[in-house]
Design an enzyme around this catalytic site. Structure first.
Site, mmCIF file in Angstrom:
data_model
loop_
_atom_site.group_PDB
_atom_site.id
_atom_site.type_symbol
_atom_site.label_atom_id
_atom_site.label_comp_id
_atom_site.label_asym_id
_atom_site.label_seq_id
_atom_site.Cartn_x
_atom_site.Cartn_y
_atom_site.Cartn_z
ATOM 1 N N THR A 86 0.840 -1.193 0.000
ATOM 2 C CA THR A 86 0.000 0.000 0.000
ATOM 3 C C THR A 86 0.879 1.248 0.000
ATOM 4 O OG1 THR A 86 -1.824 -1.113 1.120
ATOM 5 C CG2 THR A 86 -1.747 1.271 1.307
ATOM 6 N N ASN A 111 1.831 -9.098 11.246
ATOM 7 C CA ASN A 111 2.570 -7.864 10.954
ATOM 8 C C ASN A 111 1.803 -6.655 11.469
ATOM 9 O OD1 ASN A 111 1.723 -5.757 8.717
ATOM 10 N ND2 ASN A 111 0.852 -7.725 8.086
ATOM 11 N N MET A 113 3.074 -3.461 10.241
ATOM 12 C CA MET A 113 3.984 -2.588 9.490
ATOM 13 C C MET A 113 3.528 -1.126 9.540
ATOM 14 S SD MET A 113 6.116 -4.897 8.567
ATOM 15 C CE MET A 113 7.207 -4.098 7.388
ATOM 16 N N PHE A 115 1.744 0.636 6.997
ATOM 17 C CA PHE A 115 1.872 1.337 5.704
ATOM 18 C C PHE A 115 3.228 2.036 5.579
ATOM 19 C CE2 PHE A 115 -2.982 2.177 4.864
ATOM 20 C CZ PHE A 115 -3.172 0.831 4.656
ATOM 21 N N ASN A 175 -7.476 0.399 -0.166
ATOM 22 C CA ASN A 175 -7.274 -0.384 1.057
ATOM 23 C C ASN A 175 -7.855 0.352 2.259
ATOM 24 O OD1 ASN A 175 -6.425 -1.997 3.137
ATOM 25 N ND2 ASN A 175 -4.253 -1.921 2.631
ATOM 26 N N SER A 178 -6.662 -2.439 6.458
ATOM 27 C CA SER A 178 -5.484 -2.773 7.266
ATOM 28 C C SER A 178 -5.812 -2.515 8.735
ATOM 29 C CB SER A 178 -4.290 -1.919 6.866
ATOM 30 O OG SER A 178 -3.257 -2.058 7.828
ATOM 31 N N ASN A 180 -3.583 -1.915 10.919
ATOM 32 C CA ASN A 180 -2.391 -1.293 11.492
ATOM 33 C C ASN A 180 -2.316 0.223 11.337
ATOM 34 O OD1 ASN A 180 -1.389 -3.852 12.289
ATOM 35 N ND2 ASN A 180 -0.765 -4.223 10.166
ATOM 36 N N THR A 181 -3.363 0.833 10.791
ATOM 37 C CA THR A 181 -3.476 2.292 10.752
ATOM 38 C C THR A 181 -4.696 2.657 11.585
ATOM 39 O OG1 THR A 181 -2.435 2.518 8.584
ATOM 40 C CG2 THR A 181 -3.873 4.308 9.285
ATOM 41 N N LYS A 220 -10.575 -3.332 -0.990
ATOM 42 C CA LYS A 220 -10.055 -4.445 -0.191
ATOM 43 C C LYS A 220 -10.669 -4.400 1.198
ATOM 44 C CE LYS A 220 -5.892 -7.068 0.817
ATOM 45 N NZ LYS A 220 -4.447 -7.229 0.511
ATOM 46 N N ASN A 249 -8.194 -8.946 3.717
ATOM 47 C CA ASN A 249 -6.944 -8.526 4.353
ATOM 48 C C ASN A 249 -6.654 -9.454 5.539
ATOM 49 O OD1 ASN A 249 -4.745 -6.776 5.131
ATOM 50 N ND2 ASN A 249 -5.867 -5.057 4.266
ATOM 51 N N GLY A 271 -1.765 -15.866 6.541
ATOM 52 C CA GLY A 271 -1.307 -17.239 6.382
ATOM 53 C C GLY A 271 -2.415 -18.230 6.691
ATOM 54 N N TYR A 321 0.397 -14.283 -0.556
ATOM 55 C CA TYR A 321 1.423 -13.496 0.129
ATOM 56 C C TYR A 321 2.139 -14.388 1.137
ATOM 57 C CZ TYR A 321 3.634 -9.672 2.809
ATOM 58 O OH TYR A 321 4.533 -8.847 3.432
#
Length: 347
Positions: A86, A111, A113, A115, A175, A178, A180-181, A220, A249, A271, A321
């Protein structure tokens, strides 16, 4: 058989460090014409989705190549499409390290991460230097918002990215899923989603006029949705004439990893542990959409049979992924072959 040996080395390293080394290696093999050391030939299985002709149904999901640094090396592994990002309007570092964790006992990855990326302008420079898009390769660009942009102004970031990447993308993914934001998933809710999609479609129509071509746009979504939310999202996708939807996601659930090392790290879980939840959302979404727009199935594909299950649940294409991290390039050829065989059976 080379990848299992390499994986032992990579899995002895920190996950993010290993990722950087591995991607550089893929890039080197691609540049030297040696990708065949890792990758088998991929079965042709052309399919038209979102008005685009994909050479096979197996794509690379966003997140592996955030800045488009490795497009040609990845393309040499036989993917039918590659999605990068992203990406956000301004560069950002993402969350503090460590922020990526393997859960090998469950074939999972967590994760957070956040972005991390070099900004949309750097991504575009990489895209324009790559050969894959110039030779007709299908390149998706996944867009998001900067962490410092207030959620009520999120649409501004998406519109900036949409306008900048429009002429260089085969398709664009929005997206909003996620974990994570902060507050990003709030954009999946009714009024916020309606407002965002309305603005994006208006901008898309303007860009069609500017460039004289139509670039499809997909949304997404998360796997952590209930039936009411899935129906509401399906209705919004139809109402705003979106071109596709990517399901799904990463998940916030820890089902299947809660008692394993790294299993309770914060972030999104991908996964094998997300496969069932992701496929259930895909199936319900497919029923709600009734074939009105295509679904790209992603989440927990670690074998050809996993990919077949996504198609049977209603997907037109799949993306990998985490399975690619665990299985390597062999997963691409195995999955493409399984889906080509499925397609022949249905004819």
């Amino acid at each position: 058989m080379l990848y299992p040996i390499l994986r032992k080395f990579f899995f002895s390293l920190d996950a993010e460090t290993a990722h950087g080394i591995g991607m550089s290696g893929i890039s080197f093999l691609g540049a030297t014409g040696l990708s065949g050391l890792l990758a088998k030939p991929v079965a042709a299985d052309p399919v038209d989705v979102m008005g685009l002709k994909f050479p096979n149904r197996v794509g690379l999901a966003a997140g592996l190549d955030k800045n488009g640094d490795y497009i040609d090396g990845l393309a040499a592994l036989g993917f039918g499409s590659i999605e990068i990002g992203t990406i956000t309007p301004r560069p950002q570092d993402g969350n503090p390290k460590p922020r990526m964790f393997r859960v090998p006992e469950a074939q999972g990855i967590i994760n957070r991460m956040g972005f991390n990326n070099a900004g949309v302008d750097k991504l575009l420079a990489n895209v324009r230097a790559a050969q894959f898009p110039k030779t007709g390769g299908i390149l998706g660009i996944n867009i998001g918002k900067n962490a410092t942009t207030p959620i009520e102004k999120a649409a501004e970031d998406y519109l900036i990215c949409l306008e900048k990447v429009y002429n260089d993308a085969s398709y664009i993914t929005v997206n909003i899923s996620s974990p994570n934001t902060k507050n990003l998933r709030e954009l999946q809710k009714d009024d916020a989603l309606d407002d965002l999609l309305a603005q994006l479609k208006a901008k898309q129509e303007q860009l069609v006029q500017n460039y004289g071509k139509y670039v499809p746009m997909a949304l997404k979504i998360a796997p952590d949705l209930d039936d009411v939310q899935i129906t509401a999202i399906a209705d919004a996708l139809r109402r705003h004439r979106m071109d596709g939807v990517i399901a799904t996601n990463t998940t916030l659930s820890r089902e299947g990893v809660e008692n394993l090392p790294n299993g309770n790290e914060a972030g999104g879980l991908s996964g094998a542990p997300v496969f069932r939840k992701s496929t259930e959302v895909l199936k319900k979404l497919s029923t709600a959409l009734a074939g009105e727009l295509p679904i790209i199935g992603v989440g927990g594909i670690l074998s050809g049979q996993d990919a077949v299950a996504k198609i049977e649940a209603g997907a037109s294409l799949v993306q990998v992924y985490s399975g690619f991290i665990y299985r390597g390039p062999e997963l691409v050829s195995e999955t493409a072959a399984a889906l080509a065989k499925l397609q022949k059976k249905s004819l």
